[in-house]
Each structure stands twice: as structure tokens, then as C-alpha cells.
Design a protein around this motif. Structure first.
Motif, PDB file in Angstrom:
ATOM      1  N   GLU A 415       0.901  -1.192   0.060  1.00 25.79           N
ATOM      2  CA  GLU A 415       0.129   0.168  -0.010  1.00 25.79           C
ATOM      3  C   GLU A 415       0.973   1.397  -0.135  1.00 25.79           C
ATOM      4  O   GLU A 415       0.735   2.153   0.817  1.00 25.79           O
ATOM      5  CB  GLU A 415      -0.996  -0.019   1.263  1.00 25.79           C
ATOM      6  CG  GLU A 415      -1.954  -1.159   1.268  1.00 25.79           C
ATOM      7  CD  GLU A 415      -2.803  -0.955   0.027  1.00 25.79           C
ATOM      8  OE1 GLU A 415      -3.440   0.123  -0.251  1.00 25.79           O
ATOM      9  OE2 GLU A 415      -3.329  -2.163  -0.578  1.00 25.79           O
ATOM     10  N   ARG A 418       0.087   4.968   0.644  1.00 25.89           N
ATOM     11  CA  ARG A 418      -0.383   5.543   1.839  1.00 25.89           C
ATOM     12  C   ARG A 418       0.684   6.305   2.584  1.00 25.89           C
ATOM     13  O   ARG A 418       0.552   6.699   3.556  1.00 25.89           O
ATOM     14  CB  ARG A 418      -0.871   4.475   2.809  1.00 25.89           C
ATOM     15  CG  ARG A 418      -2.462   3.785   2.110  1.00 25.89           C
ATOM     16  CD  ARG A 418      -2.604   2.683   2.908  1.00 25.89           C
ATOM     17  NE  ARG A 418      -4.058   2.162   2.386  1.00 25.89           N
ATOM     18  CZ  ARG A 418      -5.221   2.481   2.860  1.00 25.89           C
ATOM     19  NH1 ARG A 418      -5.318   3.079   3.971  1.00 25.89           N
ATOM     20  NH2 ARG A 418      -6.136   1.843   2.318  1.00 25.89           N
ATOM     21  N   SER A 448      -0.105  -2.733  -4.241  1.00 24.95           N
ATOM     22  CA  SER A 448      -1.251  -2.035  -4.043  1.00 24.95           C
ATOM     23  C   SER A 448      -2.325  -2.981  -4.253  1.00 24.95           C
ATOM     24  O   SER A 448      -2.601  -3.747  -5.369  1.00 24.95           O
ATOM     25  CB  SER A 448      -1.103  -0.793  -5.067  1.00 24.95           C
ATOM     26  OG  SER A 448      -2.466   0.059  -4.724  1.00 24.95           O
ATOM     27  N   GLN A 606     -12.452  -2.014  -0.708  1.00 26.82           N
ATOM     28  CA  GLN A 606     -11.435  -2.628   0.002  1.00 26.82           C
ATOM     29  C   GLN A 606     -12.279  -3.113   1.218  1.00 26.82           C
ATOM     30  O   GLN A 606     -11.864  -4.317   1.721  1.00 26.82           O
ATOM     31  CB  GLN A 606     -10.697  -1.500   0.371  1.00 26.82           C
ATOM     32  CG  GLN A 606      -9.577  -1.046  -0.608  1.00 26.82           C
ATOM     33  CD  GLN A 606      -8.703  -2.258  -0.957  1.00 26.82           C
ATOM     34  OE1 GLN A 606      -8.173  -2.939  -0.024  1.00 26.82           O
ATOM     35  NE2 GLN A 606      -8.155  -2.372  -2.234  1.00 26.82           N
TER      36      GLN A 606
END
Length: 719
Positions: A415, A418, A448, A606
Motif C-alpha cells: 500500500e 499511503r 497495491s 476494499q
């Protein structure tokens, strides 16, 4: 005139000449800072800034509409004579009413309503003077009227403008007339040199830059429909230039990295190699998409140029096992691997999976997080520095200054969008330090679970190679999604009770931790108390254990709650979006999302991905509070109809833009002023191809173009 002054007036990348003025002084005799000029308040310092300060919209004053031909709601320009002007009402509700009539238009009358006016305007607007006004006509109680139109005094038969009138973004104290004169002056002073070769403009059917900018600031009336659609050739030229600068920067970064060296981590063909043993230990078969990504990453790791690859895939597509095989390849070559995740929950999820897979094969694993005790942390740091820990897992604690790797060959960042700019730079510095002064750069794999549309990947990650897992593993049941009004909340609570009575589990997601004074949203703490009470005593059924999970809890509390939920001790978990990624509980088959209208599509997707991980049919319920805005209605409708994460990400890009989709406004990624990544895919592809040619055939033109659009000081290696 000096050469320096000439340069500043003619070069679009140079600052305009500044007129020196004596500094003001306060009563104590100290110099006061100079007051910013009106243009400086808008961030306009150079002629180039002014040329790029494009109109928000245009007013068509090139033709006049007679008073007897007015239509309700139309935006028109008209020419008439003042017959009466008077002030009505008292402060603060005073208004100036100006009555207009045209002798050639019969008895038709138009009234202007000015709620904000100056006393001298009443003197100016005397009966008999002719006005040219522009504004929206509406049918009022006493006939046609315009509220606060633009107006000016004119003579009879005064000529009409032959171009549209620009309306610029501005601020208090900077009138449109001032801006129009400033822009017109800048366009006259600039001496243009086009940084895009003519053959590229011809190839992509684009006009030259000077004519494009002059057209955008003073377009003909016939151009209005194309301008409003964002499809005028002049607009496309500016979008192309902006995208070209971005692509040049990214491809320069890629070329720079090709000159760096990384350790070679070849894939071992032996059947007893660590990657082969890991494959044998994994209780499932990789999909063709996973195998393709594994092969792409393995080939990169075997090169001396450092890998910079993005591994993306939909929720549950199996990115973790691909990362584990990459880590095994690095460890098998005698180097360390570090995996960093943005939250402790996600990092712990990776740690459990990778440790379960790799520790039995003899791989030393270390865990680093901010919640560790000093003793635990020192022990982990020692194992990392000595090389005993071949796989290092954790949060951003992995990149803190005291962490020293023995031989870091591969870094995996989950991720990655972020993490902010400072954390990404710290990661880069930490990675360099991890090769112990060898001059080598570790390989970098970014992951990701937020599917990125192709246009966005090209624009924001153009300097990366992208591997995509585009097929879900077999056996996953699609999640049914329903959109339900909050008025039916009691029915939903009863459904949760029935579900948990069958031994299933559920999530209930809230947007806030505690009650907010400014937002009337269902919060996690209050919801936990409410649901605990509602599910505590049900006829013929036992109480449901309701857990609470949010970001303000201590790390130990969060871990304990997740362990209890994973073990089935908690039937319903009330949580904030802290569970958005990294939570994998196959027995959970219901997800309820409060105030779903407040979430973006990618975040909803998500969250929905936390269920549907087992064999049982799973459901996601989107609770909304009426009334819904048109955008929210469209977003929730898309969630109900679409299950593919890439299709949803494309829809999110269209609805909210790239900054909101990936959280980039907090990550320091430069935004686009003119191009729209959801619509300008053809220009993005054209810019990418042109950038490749320019860097080879005309590197100086490429440098000048990047400097013009990104600034001389733009550090494209750090962006």
C-alpha cells in the motif's frame, strides 16, 4: 535596457522585472515587509504565470439580444437606455434598481438588481445613459430582470467585441478588468520559443503554443461549445504539454536508475532451492496471473539494474504469495528482504502469513513496530544488523534511523501510496544504507490492493514497471451488495443476530471513532454500545460477543481483538476503516457499512473485500442516510452493480479524481492543472511516446520543456 531585464521580459521561464521601492517603516523605524501585489496574491509572479492563468469560463458579448427577444434563464448581452434608477429598502437590505428600455424593442423593460453598489454608481446610472449589460435573465414579479449583471456605459452603435470575454479565477480586490489587462500585456511581452518540435505537433495534430494561449484568452464565439467540453485544440495543446513534462520527468528518473547498480539475485533452478521449497509448502496452486507476475519480478531481481516495480491486484487476488516468492529469491541469494506496511494490522497480517510459510524452511524472521518494548526492539535490531534476520517485517519502524541492515537486497512496500513523501525518502535513504557502503541499490517492489486504472498508472507511476494480477483465485464466491436506507437498521440488527446464531461472523464499519460535534455520523463507540445491548438478550438465543476495533486503541488491544475475532470468539466486530486492508477471516460473511455515502468507491471496495474469503455466500450492506447527492447515488449504484476492482477504480477516477482515489493529496504527488486523467488517455499516450523520442533525439528541448512546466528546481528523483 540591460540584457538581464530583456531576458526577464521575454523568457517565459524567467521572473518579470520588479520595480524597486523603498521599504515601508513602522513608527519604531524598522522596515516592514513589502505588501504583496494584487497579482502576487493569486500566485502570479511572471508573464508565464499570467499566460497560464486560464479563464474559468467565458461570456459571449459578441452579439446582442433585443429586449423583446429575451427568454427566461438565458445568459445574454443586451444594449438599452436607463429610464429610472432608485435605491429601495434600508441597510443591510438596500438594493439599487435600474430600469432599462430600448426604443426599438417596443414596451419591453429590463430591471437590473444590484444588492452591492457604491453611491457614485447611482449618479452614473442617470436616465438617458446607454448601458451594455451581460447576465442571466429571469422572469420576476415585475417583468424581466437581471441580478448583478456585468455592465458598462457605451455610446449608441458602439462596436461589439469580436471575441468571447474571459472570466478569470480571482480573489478579493483583483477585478476582472485588471486581470484582463495584465494577461494581455503578458502575452504581448512574451517572446515564444516552442519546446515541442514541430514534427511532434504535426504527428499529434496539435497547434503551436503561442496561438493556443492567445486563443484561450480571447477565443472566437464559435469556439465556445468546444471550450466548454474541454475539447478545443488549444486546450488539448496545454494538456499535452503538461503531461509531456510529467512523462519526461518520470522517464528521466527511470534512465537515472538504470545507471545505478543493484545486487544480482538470480532465481535458482534447483528443486531444493528456497523458492521451490516454498512452492511445495504452499497449500494451493498459483493462478496463471500470479505465475506471470512471479516471473516478471524474478527476471528483474536477476538484473544488476535495481528493480522498481508495482505489483497491483484486486482484493484477494493473492499478492502476498507473489511477494513471499520474491523474498525467498532474495534470501536464497544471500541477501535480506524487508517488507513494510502502513498499519500494524496489515503488517501483522503479512508477518503471520510469511512467518508461517518461511520460518519452517529455516528463514530467520524479525518484527519491527512502534508498539514493541525496548527489549524486544533491541533484540530485533541486533538480529537485523547481524544478518540473522533474513526477512524483516513491520510498519514504518523498518525505516527509522537506528535500523541497520547487514545485506539488504530487496524492499517490499505494501500500500505504498499511503506513505507520505518524507517516509518514501527515508525509505530510499535506509535502503541505500542497508547495502553497507557497497554502492548498490536494493531492489524495490511496491504493492497495491487499490486497483489503479491504466491511465492513472501511466501518469503517476510511469517510471515504474507494473505487474497486474487480474484474475482472482478459484473458489472465491462473489460478494452480493445491497444498498439499504438507515431506516431499516433494526431489520439489519436482527439479521446479524440470526447470522451469528448459525456460527457465522460479521463486520459493522463506522466512519468515526467517537461522537463528533460537527458531523452527524454513526460512530464506532456508540454503535458498539448499541449493538452490544441489542444482541445481548434475544429469546431462545445466547448473547452475541461484540468486539470494538479502531485506530486509537493501543496496539496490544488491537492485536487481542483481532486474535479473538479470527478465533471465532467475537461474533460481530464493530470497527472503523482500520480494517480496510489486511484482515483475513474466512468465517466472516457479512459486512455492514454505516454512512456508505461518505466513502469513496475504492475504499468501499476494499472494505467489501474483507468478506467473501470463505466458501459461504457473503453479503455487503451499504447503509445510507437520505437524502443522497447525485454523485453519492451514482457511487452506491456502481458498488451494487460492479464487483471488478479495476472497473470501480476507473469509475472512482471519473467521479473524484486521482488525488482522492489514491490519497495523493496527502502524499505530495504533483497535481495536474489542465489534463484530466479520466478523459485524456489519448494525450497521455501521445505524451509518453513523445517523451521517449525527445529524450533520445532532443535532450536539451526535453530539459527546457520540463523546466518550463515543472520549474528549474523540481526534483523529479524525489517526487
Amino acid at each position: 535596457m540591460t540584457a538581464a531585464r530583456k531576458s526577464s521580459e521575454q523568457d517565459p521561464t524567467a521572473d518579470p522585472p520588479q520595480r524597486a521601492s523603498a521599504p515601508r517603516k513602522d513608527p519604531a523605524g524598522k522596515a516592514k515587509p513589502a505588501r504583496p501585489t494584487p497579482l502576487a496574491r493569486l500566485g502570479l509572479h511572471t508573464d508565464w504565470d499570467l499566460a497560464l492563468h486560464l479563464p474559468l469560463r467565458y461570456e459571449d458579448e459578441t452579439r446582442l439580444t433585443p429586449l423583446d427577444a429575451l427568454r427566461d434563464g438565458e445568459l445574454v448581452a443586451t444594449d438599452a437606455v436607463v429610464t429610472q434608477a432608485q435605491v429601495q429598502g434600508r441597510a443591510p437590505r438596500r438594493q439599487l434598481l435600474v430600469r432599462l428600455q430600448d426604443p426599438e424593442a417596443g414596451d419591453a423593460i429590463l430591471t437590473l438588481r444590484l444588492f452591492h453598489f457604491y453611491p457614485n454608481q447611482l449618479k452614473t446610472l442617470q436616465p438617458g445613459v446607454r448601458l451594455r449589460v451581460h447576465g442571466q435573465v429571469r422572469q420576476g414579479l415585475f417583468g424581466w430582470e437581471m441580478v448583478h449583471p456585468t455592465w458598462k456605459l457605451v455610446d449608441a452603435n458602439a462596436p461589439l467585441p469580436n471575441t468571447l470575454t474571459p472570466v478569470y479565477p480571482t480573489t478579493a480586490g483583483v477585478p476582472q478588468s485588471y486581470l484582463r489587462k495584465a494577461v494581455a500585456g503578458a502575452l504581448k511581452r512574451l517572446v515564444w520559443r516552442d519546446t515541442v518540435p514541430q514534427e511532434e505537433l504535426t504527428r499529434h495534430h496539435l497547434p503551436d503554443l503561442p496561438s493556443s494561449l492567445r486563443t484561450l484568452h480571447a477565443p472566437p464565439a464559435a469556439a465556445l461549445p468546444a471550450l466548454e467540453a474541454g475539447a478545443h485544440p488549444a486546450q488539448r495543446r496545454l494538456k499535452f504539454d503538461e503531461l509531456l513534462a510529467q512523462q519526461l520527468a518520470q522517464q528521466q528518473a527511470r534512465a537515472q536508475r538504470q545507471r545505478w547498480k543493484a545486487p544480482m539475485l538470480p532465481a535458482a533452478p534447483e528443486v531444493h532451492s528456497l523458492p521451490a521449497l516454498l512452492r511445495a509448502a504452499i497449500p494451493f496452486t498459483l493462478t496463471a496471473a500470479q505465475e506471470r507476475c512471479v516471473a516478471e519480478i524474478a527476471a528483474d531481481l536477476a538484473q544488476t539494474a535495481p528493480m522498481h516495480r508495482l505489483l497491483q491486484g484486486d482484493v484477494g487476488s493473492g499478492k502476498t504469495v507473489v511477494a513471499a516468492l520474491a523474498a525467498a529469491q532474495a534470501v536464497a541469494s544471500g541477501w535480506q528482504c524487508a517488507l513494510m506496511a502502513p498499519t500494524e494490522i496489515l503488517a501483522a497480517q503479512h508477518a503471520r502469513k510469511l512467518a508461517d510459510w518461511l520460518e519452517p524452511l529455516g528463514v530467520g524472521v524479525a518484527w519491527l513496530s512502534g508498539s514493541q518494548t525496548k527489549k524486544e526492539r533491541e533484540a530485533a535490531l541486533q538480529r537485523v544488523a547481524s544478518g540473522q534476520a533474513q526477512l524483516v517485517l513491520g510498519t514504518h519502524a523498518v525505516i527509522q534511523a537506528q535500523v541497520r541492515f547487514a545485506r539488504l537486497g530487496l524492499a517490499i512496500v505494501d500500500e505504498q501510496h499511503r506513505f507520505g513523501v518524507a517516509q518514501r525518502l527515508a525509505l530510499r535513504d535506509s535502503l541505500r544504507a542497508g547495502t553497507q557502503g557497497s554502492g548498490l541499490q536494493p531492489h524495490l517492489l511496491m504493492m497495491s490492493a487499490t486497483p489503479i486504472p491504466r491511465t492513472l498508472a501511466m501518469a503517476l507511476f510511469g517510471d515504474l514497471d507494473v505487474s497486474t494480477i487480474d484474475v482472482l483465485p478459484p473458489g472465491r464466491t462473489p460478494v452480493r451488495t445491497s444498498v439499504v436506507s438507515a431506516d431499516r437498521r433494526d431489520e439489519l440488527v436482527a439479521r446479524v443476530g440470526a447470522l451469528t446464531a448459525q456460527g457465522r461472523q460479521a463486520y459493522w464499519v463506522c466512519p468515526l471513532v467517537e461522537e463528533s460535534e460537527t458531523l452527524d455520523l454513526q460512530n464506532a463507540v456508540a454503535t458498539h454500545a448499541e449493538l452490544s445491548a441489542a444482541l445481548a438478550t434475544r429469546p431462545g438465543q445466547g448473547a452475541v460477543q461484540v468486539g470494538l476495533l479502531h485506530g486509537r486503541m493501543k496496539a496490544q488491544e488491537k492485536r487481542a481483538t483481532m486474535r479473538a475475532f479470527s478465533a471465532g470468539e467475537i461474533g460481530l466486530l464493530v470497527a472503523t476503516t482500520v480494517i480496510e486492508v489486511g484482515v483475513d477471516v474466512p468465517n466472516a460473511s457479512l459486512m455492514v457499512i454505516e454512512h456508505a455515502e461518505r466513502f469513496g468507491l475504492s475504499q468501499l471496495h476494499q472494505l467489501r473485500g474483507r468478506v467473501g474469503r470463505g466458501a459461504a455466500q457473503s453479503d455487503c450492506v451499504l447503509l445510507f442516510t437520505s437524502p443522497l447527492s447525485p454523485t453519492a447515488r451514482e457511487r452506491l449504484g456502481a458498488m451494487r452493480e460492479l464487483t471488478d476492482g479495476f472497473a470501480l477504480a476507473q469509475k472512482d477516477l471519473e467521479l473524484r479524481g486521482p488525488g482522492e482515489l489514491l490519497g495523493l493529496r496527502q502524499s505530495g504527488v504533483p497535481g495536474l492543472r489542465y489534463a484530466d486523467l479520466a478523459q485524456d488517455i489519448d494525450l497521455l499516450e501521445a505524451a509518453r511516446d513523445t517523451a521517449q523520442r525527445l529524450l533520445v533525439a532532443a535532450p536539451e528541448a526535453a530539459r527546457q520543456h520540463a523546466a518550463r512546466w515543472l520549474g528549474e528546481g523540481f526534483d523529479w528523483l524525489s517526487a
